[in-house]
Design a protein around this motif. Structure first.
Motif, PDB file in Angstrom:
ATOM      1  N   PHE A 151      40.575  29.688  41.071  1.00 24.07           N
ATOM      2  CA  PHE A 151      39.840  30.000  39.843  1.00 24.07           C
ATOM      3  C   PHE A 151      40.819  30.587  38.826  1.00 24.07           C
ATOM      4  CE2 PHE A 151      37.226  32.535  37.050  1.00 24.07           C
ATOM      5  CZ  PHE A 151      36.087  31.760  36.888  1.00 24.07           C
ATOM      6  N   ILE A 152      40.761  30.080  37.608  1.00 23.64           N
ATOM      7  CA  ILE A 152      41.533  30.643  36.502  1.00 23.64           C
ATOM      8  C   ILE A 152      40.543  30.981  35.394  1.00 23.64           C
ATOM      9  CG2 ILE A 152      43.337  30.278  34.781  1.00 23.64           C
ATOM     10  CD1 ILE A 152      44.665  28.324  36.746  1.00 23.64           C
ATOM     11  N   GLY A 153      40.412  32.276  35.126  1.00 24.97           N
ATOM     12  CA  GLY A 153      39.522  32.737  34.068  1.00 24.97           C
ATOM     13  C   GLY A 153      40.315  33.086  32.824  1.00 24.97           C
ATOM     14  N   LYS A 154      39.616  33.178  31.718  1.00 26.84           N
ATOM     15  CA  LYS A 154      40.261  33.503  30.441  1.00 26.84           C
ATOM     16  C   LYS A 154      39.605  34.729  29.822  1.00 26.84           C
ATOM     17  CE  LYS A 154      39.380  29.669  28.424  1.00 26.84           C
ATOM     18  NZ  LYS A 154      39.303  28.609  27.445  1.00 26.84           N
ATOM     19  N   MET A 155      40.398  35.522  29.131  1.00 27.28           N
ATOM     20  CA  MET A 155      39.872  36.692  28.426  1.00 27.28           C
ATOM     21  C   MET A 155      38.845  36.288  27.370  1.00 27.28           C
ATOM     22  SD  MET A 155      40.870  39.697  29.417  1.00 27.28           S
ATOM     23  CE  MET A 155      40.653  40.746  27.996  1.00 27.28           C
ATOM     24  N   GLU A 156      39.069  35.138  26.742  1.00 30.64           N
ATOM     25  CA  GLU A 156      38.158  34.686  25.683  1.00 30.64           C
ATOM     26  C   GLU A 156      36.747  34.444  26.208  1.00 30.64           C
ATOM     27  OE1 GLU A 156      42.335  33.538  24.612  1.00 30.64           O
ATOM     28  OE2 GLU A 156      41.109  33.321  26.418  1.00 30.64           O
ATOM     29  N   THR A 157      36.625  34.154  27.494  1.00 26.74           N
ATOM     30  CA  THR A 157      35.319  33.910  28.112  1.00 26.74           C
ATOM     31  C   THR A 157      35.146  34.819  29.337  1.00 26.74           C
ATOM     32  OG1 THR A 157      36.312  32.040  29.300  1.00 26.74           O
ATOM     33  CG2 THR A 157      35.100  31.524  27.273  1.00 26.74           C
ATOM     34  N   LEU A 158      35.601  36.058  29.198  1.00 29.15           N
ATOM     35  CA  LEU A 158      35.652  36.993  30.317  1.00 29.15           C
ATOM     36  C   LEU A 158      34.305  37.194  31.003  1.00 29.15           C
ATOM     37  CD1 LEU A 158      37.332  39.041  31.975  1.00 29.15           C
ATOM     38  CD2 LEU A 158      36.706  40.755  30.266  1.00 29.15           C
ATOM     39  N   ILE A 159      33.257  37.425  30.249  1.00 28.23           N
ATOM     40  CA  ILE A 159      31.950  37.712  30.862  1.00 28.23           C
ATOM     41  C   ILE A 159      31.446  36.507  31.645  1.00 28.23           C
ATOM     42  CG2 ILE A 159      29.519  38.240  30.377  1.00 28.23           C
ATOM     43  CD1 ILE A 159      30.570  40.008  28.047  1.00 28.23           C
ATOM     44  N   GLU A 160      31.492  35.342  31.026  1.00 29.52           N
ATOM     45  CA  GLU A 160      31.021  34.137  31.700  1.00 29.52           C
ATOM     46  C   GLU A 160      31.878  33.820  32.926  1.00 29.52           C
ATOM     47  OE1 GLU A 160      31.866  34.338  28.482  1.00 29.52           O
ATOM     48  OE2 GLU A 160      30.146  33.739  27.276  1.00 29.52           O
ATOM     49  N   ASP A 161      33.203  33.909  32.758  1.00 32.74           N
ATOM     50  CA  ASP A 161      34.095  33.592  33.865  1.00 32.74           C
ATOM     51  C   ASP A 161      33.969  34.606  34.999  1.00 32.74           C
ATOM     52  OD1 ASP A 161      34.920  31.445  32.351  1.00 32.74           O
ATOM     53  OD2 ASP A 161      36.911  32.243  31.914  1.00 32.74           O
ATOM     54  N   SER A 162      33.829  35.884  34.674  1.00 29.71           N
ATOM     55  CA  SER A 162      33.667  36.913  35.704  1.00 29.71           C
ATOM     56  C   SER A 162      32.372  36.703  36.476  1.00 29.71           C
ATOM     57  CB  SER A 162      33.666  38.302  35.071  1.00 29.71           C
ATOM     58  OG  SER A 162      34.898  38.569  34.467  1.00 29.71           O
ATOM     59  N   THR A 163      31.328  36.350  35.768  1.00 22.05           N
ATOM     60  CA  THR A 163      30.045  36.083  36.427  1.00 22.05           C
ATOM     61  C   THR A 163      30.176  34.901  37.388  1.00 22.05           C
ATOM     62  OG1 THR A 163      28.840  36.940  34.520  1.00 22.05           O
ATOM     63  CG2 THR A 163      27.619  35.489  36.019  1.00 22.05           C
ATOM     64  N   GLN A 164      30.825  33.853  36.932  1.00 22.26           N
ATOM     65  CA  GLN A 164      31.029  32.681  37.787  1.00 22.26           C
ATOM     66  C   GLN A 164      31.862  33.043  39.019  1.00 22.26           C
ATOM     67  OE1 GLN A 164      32.718  29.320  35.728  1.00 22.26           O
ATOM     68  NE2 GLN A 164      32.863  28.094  37.577  1.00 22.26           N
ATOM     69  N   LEU A 165      32.906  33.823  38.832  1.00 18.41           N
ATOM     70  CA  LEU A 165      33.749  34.226  39.953  1.00 18.41           C
ATOM     71  C   LEU A 165      32.972  35.111  40.932  1.00 18.41           C
ATOM     72  CD1 LEU A 165      36.483  34.359  41.401  1.00 18.41           C
ATOM     73  CD2 LEU A 165      37.068  36.277  39.907  1.00 18.41           C
ATOM     74  N   MET A 166      32.258  36.071  40.417  1.00 21.39           N
ATOM     75  CA  MET A 166      31.487  36.960  41.299  1.00 21.39           C
ATOM     76  C   MET A 166      30.440  36.186  42.087  1.00 21.39           C
ATOM     77  SD  MET A 166      32.916  39.858  41.085  1.00 21.39           S
ATOM     78  CE  MET A 166      31.753  40.987  41.850  1.00 21.39           C
ATOM     79  N   ASN A 167      29.826  35.198  41.443  1.00 21.42           N
ATOM     80  CA  ASN A 167      28.864  34.350  42.175  1.00 21.42           C
ATOM     81  C   ASN A 167      29.559  33.574  43.279  1.00 21.42           C
ATOM     82  OD1 ASN A 167      26.630  35.181  40.698  1.00 21.42           O
ATOM     83  ND2 ASN A 167      26.841  33.544  39.191  1.00 21.42           N
TER      84      ASN A 167
END
Length: 172
Positions: A151-167
């Motif tokens: 998984f590679i998340g971005k700061m620009e979409t931190l909330i959405e990406d963090s939610t996806q990762l946590m799920n």
């Protein structure tokens, strides 16, 4: 660093310490006293095993935004004075003349321009391998071209990406 790493450290500590809200961790230094061994310190065989067996992820941020964040956090409104003393004093010695010894030693008042010129000077002198982690390139820190992160998340979409990762991490 400078791509939500402190907040991820908070989250990991809530898993371990049974804290409900990561923002309840107020002691800045305690947040960074991470009890898990860094990948860099592991033998290559163990490092490779973890990349194979564990879910791996990184968060990235636009390089210029990382530099601005590093400058603000380390020099403009310092998290702690060590960067001013250790790095700021070097920057002042490079770019300012006629300061007193104590002004150089304190390292206060580094401008963003001086910070950037310092990074450029280090890069031009081929000393970028000893860049501080807060302004080292992601390529050097995490090797995203050489590693297959899950998984590679971005700061620009931190909330959405963090939610996806946590799920993805959530196991009943």
């Amino acid at each position: 660093p400078k791509a939500a790493s402190t907040n991820w450290k908070r989250v990991f500590q809530t898993f371990e310490d049974k804290i409900v809200n990561p923002m309840d961790l107020k002691d800045r230094e305690a947040i960074h006293r991470f009890k898990y061994q860094r990948m860099k310190g592991l033998p290559p065989k163990e490092r490779n095993r973890r990349f194979t067996d564990y879910l791996t992820f990184i968060f990235v941020r636009h390089p210029y935004e990382r530099l601005i964040s590093a400058y603000r956090n380390k020099f403009k409104d310092p998290y702690n004075p060590l960067y001013q003393i250790n790095v700021g004093s070097d920057i002042l010695r490079l770019f300012r003349k006629n300061l007193t010894r104590s002004q150089y030693a304190l390292g206060k008042g580094v401008t963003f321009k001086e910070f950037i010129l310092y990074i450029i000077a280090k890069y031009d002198s081929k000393k970028y391998s000893d860049f501080d982690v807060h302004w080292q390139t992601i390529e050097k820190l995490c090797q995203p071209c050489d590693r297959q992160y899950d998984f590679i998340g971005k700061m620009e979409t931190l909330i959405e990406d963090s939610t996806q990762l946590m799920n993805a991490l959530y196991i009943e």
